[in-house]
Structure formats: structure tokens, C-alpha cells
Design a protein around this motif. Structure first.
Motif, mmCIF file in Angstrom:
data_model
loop_
_atom_site.group_PDB
_atom_site.id
_atom_site.type_symbol
_atom_site.label_atom_id
_atom_site.label_comp_id
_atom_site.label_asym_id
_atom_site.label_seq_id
_atom_site.Cartn_x
_atom_site.Cartn_y
_atom_site.Cartn_z
ATOM 1 N N PRO A 1 0.801 -1.233 0.000
ATOM 2 C CA PRO A 1 0.000 0.000 0.000
ATOM 3 C C PRO A 1 0.829 1.276 0.000
ATOM 4 O O PRO A 1 0.546 2.207 -0.768
ATOM 5 C CB PRO A 1 -0.843 -0.138 1.286
ATOM 6 C CG PRO A 1 -1.007 -1.621 1.460
ATOM 7 C CD PRO A 1 0.303 -2.211 1.001
ATOM 8 N N ASN A 2 1.870 1.342 0.832
ATOM 9 C CA ASN A 2 2.642 2.578 0.934
ATOM 10 C C ASN A 2 3.319 2.932 -0.394
ATOM 11 O O ASN A 2 3.370 4.107 -0.796
ATOM 12 C CB ASN A 2 3.698 2.389 2.045
ATOM 13 C CG ASN A 2 4.483 3.649 2.301
ATOM 14 O OD1 ASN A 2 3.909 4.681 2.612
ATOM 15 N ND2 ASN A 2 5.796 3.569 2.139
ATOM 16 N N THR A 3 3.829 1.916 -1.083
ATOM 17 C CA THR A 3 4.517 2.156 -2.357
ATOM 18 C C THR A 3 3.533 2.610 -3.429
ATOM 19 O O THR A 3 3.815 3.541 -4.205
ATOM 20 C CB THR A 3 5.239 0.864 -2.786
ATOM 21 O OG1 THR A 3 6.182 0.528 -1.772
ATOM 22 C CG2 THR A 3 5.955 1.029 -4.108
ATOM 23 N N VAL A 4 2.370 1.974 -3.469
ATOM 24 C CA VAL A 4 1.375 2.364 -4.479
ATOM 25 C C VAL A 4 0.830 3.760 -4.185
ATOM 26 O O VAL A 4 0.608 4.559 -5.109
ATOM 27 C CB VAL A 4 0.261 1.302 -4.568
ATOM 28 C CG1 VAL A 4 -0.919 1.798 -5.384
ATOM 29 C CG2 VAL A 4 0.836 0.032 -5.192
ATOM 30 N N ALA A 5 0.654 4.074 -2.903
ATOM 31 C CA ALA A 5 0.195 5.423 -2.553
ATOM 32 C C ALA A 5 1.189 6.465 -3.068
ATOM 33 O O ALA A 5 0.804 7.476 -3.657
ATOM 34 C CB ALA A 5 0.022 5.545 -1.037
ATOM 35 N N GLY A 6 2.474 6.204 -2.887
ATOM 36 C CA GLY A 6 3.496 7.146 -3.364
ATOM 37 C C GLY A 6 3.485 7.268 -4.881
ATOM 38 O O GLY A 6 3.629 8.367 -5.432
ATOM 39 N N GLU B 1 -6.781 7.132 -1.082
ATOM 40 C CA GLU B 1 -6.521 8.175 -0.076
ATOM 41 C C GLU B 1 -5.369 9.079 -0.506
ATOM 42 O O GLU B 1 -5.388 10.286 -0.246
ATOM 43 C CB GLU B 1 -6.225 7.538 1.285
ATOM 44 C CG GLU B 1 -7.479 6.961 1.925
ATOM 45 C CD GLU B 1 -7.232 6.308 3.282
ATOM 46 O OE1 GLU B 1 -8.235 6.004 3.955
ATOM 47 O OE2 GLU B 1 -6.053 6.075 3.652
ATOM 48 N N ALA B 2 -4.372 8.496 -1.168
ATOM 49 C CA ALA B 2 -3.232 9.314 -1.620
ATOM 50 C C ALA B 2 -3.719 10.384 -2.591
ATOM 51 O O ALA B 2 -3.262 11.535 -2.542
ATOM 52 C CB ALA B 2 -2.179 8.429 -2.292
#
Ligand code: C5P
Length: 234
Positions: free
Chosen positions: A69-74, A103-104
């Protein structure tokens, strides 16, 4: 189709900035949007997208993000910073990844790109799903992943025009449905197995039609695009 937002998204499936810009110069942002996929983006990077924007085009950045999730959000934030019209992810990345992507974009400044999800790759058949340990039939998997993506608040789906009517029936008028595998009635199917005409795709509930070779390989790409737009207007 002047005055109306273009429904055709021309797939720029070429391998250099020069070829992409040559096509862009022969087409017209009043008549189509452009899709930049993995090969072209890997070769040319954000600079090409900026050049296409400078020519007035809306760009669908088709990189199908699929990671934690964190990588895709970025990655989604980077797409928003580029100012693209649409960006997509793989629904198989799971619910938390889908929510993180949405959310990103919700919190990114500026114009927010539309966020769509690919459900099942059309290159996968039932035997491929079984080998992946996925027990759903292809239809059931598409329905499951579509519900997951839309439940996570995504704007829409990339799907086959043949799935569009069922998805409309299940999810109503709001989701944006983007459909490849389109061929004008008189065109060659190339390597696409099951093709649908532009008019049929819109009748099935599609909003945007991804069309590559019938335009990009035509002797006169602009004329080919104008004929497709005229067939839609009919
Ligand atoms: O040239 P053609 O019209 O077949 O190009 C279709 C475009 O849509 C290509 O960029 C292809 O990768 C993409 N696409 C597809 N089928 C999918 C998803 C994407 O043809 N299921």
C-alpha cells in the motif's frame, strides 16, 4: 464531436518519444485522449507526459500499479503531481492497497486524476486462475474484484466491453468504465480475441474506449480517429 469530451483514448503503444510525438502531432486533443503504458513510459519517463500535456492532451497513465500500500500510494501521488487525467492499479493488490491509492489522491493537491482498477487480465483464462490458486471462475473473479475496487472508493474500472453491461447492472451509472479490445466494424482484429465495435461498447455502458492500432497503424491516423468519432456520434 467538437465541444464534447473525447471518448476515445488512443493507446500510444510505440517505443520512442519521437514516434509518440509524431502520432500526437497528427492527432488532436479535441478528438481523443492518449494512453501511455509501461513500455513507452519506461523508455521516455515523465518528460513525454509533460510534452503531451503541453500539446493539450489528457493522459491516461496505464502503469497498473501493484505493490504494498505505501509504495502504491506514493506512485499515485507522483502521477497526481504529473497532472495526468487517469491512473490505474491492479485490484489484485488487495483492499488495503486500493484504499491507500485512493486516499493518496484524495489528499494530493491540484487536479485529482481519476483512479481506475484493472480486475482480471484478459490474457488470463480459467486454467491460469487455477494455477494461481484462484478458485473463482473468470466472471466471478471480475465481479469480486470490481466490487472490492469500487467499495474502496475508486472511480472506476478497466474492463472488457463484454463485462460492462453486467458491471453497470451491479454498480449503477457512477463508475467510470474504460474498455480496450475495440475495433471499428471494418478493422482488423489484430491479436485481440474478442472485439467489440465502438458503438457496441458505448451501448454496453462503456465511458471511454481504448483504441490503439486501428488509429496508430492507419495510413492517416487522424482520419481513422474521425471515422471512429463519427461512428460513435451515429
Ligand atoms: O491496438 P489495440 O487497440 O489492440 O490496443 C489496445 C490497448 O489496450 C493496448 O495498449 C493494450 O495493452 C490495452 N489493453 C488491452 N486489453 C486489456 C487491457 C489493456 O488490450 N485487457
Amino acid at each position: 464531436m467538437a465541444g464534447e469530451a473525447p471518448r476515445v483514448v488512443v493507446a500510444l503503444d510505440v517505443d520512442s518519444r519521437e514516434r509518440a510525438e509524431a502520432l500526437a502531432s497528427r492527432l488532436d486533443p479535441a478528438l481523443c485522449r492518449l494512453k501511455v503504458g509501461k513500455e513507452l513510459f519506461t523508455r521516455t519517463g515523465p518528460e513525454l507526459v509533460e510534452r503531451l500535456h503541453a500539446r493539450g492532451y489528457s493522459v491516461f497513465l496505464d502503469l497498473k500499479f501493484h505493490d504494498i500500500p505505501n509504495t502504491v500510494a506514493g506512485a499515485c501521488r507522483a502521477a497526481a503531481d504529473l497532472g495526468v487525467w487517469m491512473v490505474n492499479v491492479h485490484a489484485l493488490g488487495g483492499e488495503r492497497m486500493l484504499i491507500a491509492a485512493r486516499e493518496a489522491l484524495d489528499t494530493a493537491g491540484g487536479a485529482r486524476p481519476l483512479l481506475t482498477a484493472v480486475t482480471m487480465l484478459t490474457s488470463h483464462g480459467p486454467e491460469d486462475l487455477a494455477r494461481l490458486g484462484l478458485r473463482d471462475s473468470p466472471d466471478a473473479l471480475v465481479a469480486r474484484l470490481a466490487a472490492l475496487a469500487l467499495g474502496a472508493g475508486l472511480d472506476g474500472l478497466v474492463c472488457s466491453a463484454r463485462e460492462a453491461a453486467d458491471l453497470r447492472a451491479a454498480h449503477g451509472p457512477d463508475p467510470v468504465l474504460v474498455t480496450p479490445g475495440i475495433r471499428p466494424a471494418e478493422a482488423d482484429a489484430d491479436d485481440q480475441r474478442r472485439v467489440v465495435t465502438p458503438g457496441e461498447a458505448l451501448a454496453q455502458g462503456s465511458d471511454y474506449l481504448v483504441i490503439g492500432r486501428p488509429v496508430t497503424a492507419a495510413p492517416d491516423p487522424r482520419h481513422a480517429l474521425e471515422r471512429i468519432n463519427a461512428s460513435i456520434a451515429d
